[in-house]
Design a protein around this motif. Sequence first.
Motif, PDB file in Angstrom:
ATOM      1  N   UNK A 137      17.685 -22.905   3.164  1.00 44.01           N
ATOM      2  CA  UNK A 137      16.741 -24.296   3.624  1.00 44.01           C
ATOM      3  C   UNK A 137      16.197 -25.011   2.713  1.00 44.01           C
ATOM      4  N   UNK A 138      16.588 -26.384   2.919  1.00 43.55           N
ATOM      5  CA  UNK A 138      15.891 -27.698   1.316  1.00 43.55           C
ATOM      6  C   UNK A 138      15.408 -28.163   2.035  1.00 43.55           C
ATOM      7  N   UNK A 139      14.617 -29.260   0.890  1.00 43.02           N
ATOM      8  CA  UNK A 139      13.994 -30.097   1.577  1.00 43.02           C
ATOM      9  C   UNK A 139      15.519 -31.312   1.958  1.00 43.02           C
ATOM     10  N   UNK A 140      16.578 -31.312   0.939  1.00 41.39           N
ATOM     11  CA  UNK A 140      17.551 -32.298   1.291  1.00 41.39           C
ATOM     12  C   UNK A 140      17.770 -31.369   2.273  1.00 41.39           C
ATOM     13  N   UNK A 141      18.494 -30.446   2.700  1.00 40.41           N
ATOM     14  CA  UNK A 141      18.473 -29.969   4.618  1.00 40.41           C
ATOM     15  C   UNK A 141      17.961 -31.039   5.502  1.00 40.41           C
ATOM     16  N   UNK A 142      16.387 -31.030   5.222  1.00 40.40           N
ATOM     17  CA  UNK A 142      15.552 -31.796   6.540  1.00 40.40           C
ATOM     18  C   UNK A 142      16.032 -32.872   6.075  1.00 40.40           C
ATOM     19  N   UNK A 143      15.563 -33.500   5.199  1.00 43.81           N
ATOM     20  CA  UNK A 143      16.047 -35.096   5.097  1.00 43.81           C
ATOM     21  C   UNK A 143      17.729 -35.526   5.533  1.00 43.81           C
ATOM     22  N   UNK A 144      18.820 -34.812   5.472  1.00 39.70           N
ATOM     23  CA  UNK A 144      20.332 -35.143   5.524  1.00 39.70           C
ATOM     24  C   UNK A 144      19.560 -34.511   7.262  1.00 39.70           C
ATOM     25  N   UNK A 145      19.245 -34.134   8.038  1.00 38.96           N
ATOM     26  CA  UNK A 145      19.343 -33.659   9.558  1.00 38.96           C
ATOM     27  C   UNK A 145      18.097 -35.611  10.004  1.00 38.96           C
ATOM     28  N   UNK A 146      17.107 -35.671   9.445  1.00 34.38           N
ATOM     29  CA  UNK A 146      16.614 -36.638  10.108  1.00 34.38           C
ATOM     30  C   UNK A 146      17.260 -37.455   9.985  1.00 34.38           C
ATOM     31  N   UNK A 147      18.280 -38.230   8.847  1.00 34.89           N
ATOM     32  CA  UNK A 147      19.251 -39.812   8.758  1.00 34.89           C
ATOM     33  C   UNK A 147      20.100 -38.951   9.550  1.00 34.89           C
ATOM     34  N   UNK A 148      20.935 -37.858  10.132  1.00 36.71           N
ATOM     35  CA  UNK A 148      21.989 -37.441  11.620  1.00 36.71           C
ATOM     36  C   UNK A 148      21.406 -37.907  12.731  1.00 36.71           C
ATOM     37  N   UNK A 149      19.768 -37.621  12.387  1.00 40.18           N
ATOM     38  CA  UNK A 149      19.486 -37.718  13.553  1.00 40.18           C
ATOM     39  C   UNK A 149      18.998 -39.033  14.169  1.00 40.18           C
ATOM     40  N   UNK A 150      18.620 -39.609  13.107  1.00 39.42           N
ATOM     41  CA  UNK A 150      18.543 -41.301  13.549  1.00 39.42           C
ATOM     42  C   UNK A 150      19.511 -42.172  13.823  1.00 39.42           C
ATOM     43  N   UNK A 151      20.379 -42.173  12.738  1.00 38.44           N
ATOM     44  CA  UNK A 151      21.817 -42.313  12.963  1.00 38.44           C
ATOM     45  C   UNK A 151      22.458 -42.403  13.982  1.00 38.44           C
ATOM     46  N   UNK A 152      21.685 -41.076  14.297  1.00 33.28           N
ATOM     47  CA  UNK A 152      23.318 -40.414  15.764  1.00 33.28           C
ATOM     48  C   UNK A 152      24.537 -40.571  15.319  1.00 33.28           C
ATOM     49  N   UNK A 153      25.070 -40.468  14.243  1.00 30.06           N
ATOM     50  CA  UNK A 153      26.374 -40.565  13.154  1.00 30.06           C
ATOM     51  C   UNK A 153      26.536 -39.867  11.979  1.00 30.06           C
ATOM     52  N   UNK A 154      27.237 -38.959  11.881  1.00 28.11           N
ATOM     53  CA  UNK A 154      27.546 -37.780  11.193  1.00 28.11           C
ATOM     54  C   UNK A 154      27.816 -39.200   9.975  1.00 28.11           C
ATOM     55  N   UNK A 155      28.980 -40.019  10.104  1.00 29.36           N
ATOM     56  CA  UNK A 155      29.547 -40.879   9.470  1.00 29.36           C
ATOM     57  C   UNK A 155      28.562 -41.959   8.428  1.00 29.36           C
ATOM     58  N   UNK A 156      27.591 -42.592   9.807  1.00 28.12           N
ATOM     59  CA  UNK A 156      26.657 -43.323   9.551  1.00 28.12           C
ATOM     60  C   UNK A 156      25.813 -42.591   8.030  1.00 28.12           C
ATOM     61  N   UNK A 157      25.287 -41.920   8.899  1.00 29.13           N
ATOM     62  CA  UNK A 157      23.909 -40.777   8.610  1.00 29.13           C
ATOM     63  C   UNK A 157      24.338 -40.516   6.376  1.00 29.13           C
ATOM     64  N   UNK A 158      26.497 -40.912   6.409  1.00 22.81           N
ATOM     65  CA  UNK A 158      26.615 -40.281   5.573  1.00 22.81           C
ATOM     66  C   UNK A 158      26.527 -41.156   4.187  1.00 22.81           C
TER      67      UNK A 158
END
Length: 306
Positions: A1-22
């Motif tokens: 588990x890395x900082x990259x994983x954490x940043x991706x998770x935070x963005x997915x949570x805030x966007x409520x969408x994997x597509x939008x987060x990507x």
Amino acid sequence: MTLRHIRIFVTVYQCESITKAAAKLHLAQPSVSLAISELEEYYGLRLFDRMARRIYITEAGRQFYSYALHISSLFDEMEKGMKKSGSTGTLRVGAGITIGSRLLPELLVRFRKQHPDFRVKALIKNYSAVEEALLSNQIDFALVEGSPSAPQFVDIPFMKDRLCLLCGPSHPLAKKDCVLPDELLPFDFLMRETGSATSEIVKSLCSLHGLKITPAWESASNEAIIEALKKSLGITILPRLVVQKDLLNGSLKEVGLKNINLERIFSILYHKNKYLPEVAREFIAFCSVTAEELCRDDAMPELPPG
């Protein structure tokens, strides 16, 4: 588990969408999905439910977000702190309506005399909105009326205030110096909006004493309520800090309220996982010394006890 994983998770949570987060992260969608899956496998928890091509945060996901957001923000704070050169920093401060309009401006003016180069980003809203801004890391700390409702906050009391039962000078209640709670029932009540600290305190007091009050007015503006009071359109309970000048010039009348304690504490809140910049820590210490002094400068005689 890395900082990259954490940043991706935070963005997915805030966007409520994997597509939008990507799209926001400029990553391929499979890379984002893989990062979330790796997190779930690492912790042995389901962070999102996937249903009908949508994702829904789980309770474990909400808990993880509160940690992930502050880990991410702490890293960003470190980056800014290490890269800045000669900067004194920015205060990201929130405040309730009462403190934001009556106390915070003068506190900032006096603090700036000691720290002339600092910058301010302020958020002035009702209590529930300020608390949400703390949880989402929009602000570093907040000056609020009352105590926090969430266990994630550090709570530092910094001054006392009290609420006042108020009416206009020509209102029938103005003829009395002190009343019992039941005597308020015949009169229209002017209330701050739901979510404000004052409103929640007044509702709690009414419930505690068995008073069922239906507001005739509900306003996000102290000034609107004060103007309505002056025209004898009703009664209200507001912070003494807000109405000191109106009480001194006689445009409002304070009436004592028997058997009810209207004192309260103003507090400074910040998230227990939040790293506070040095300028924020200095301002918090400054508030604890200066706020009471400001109120003494505007002091007026206390209402005789009921």
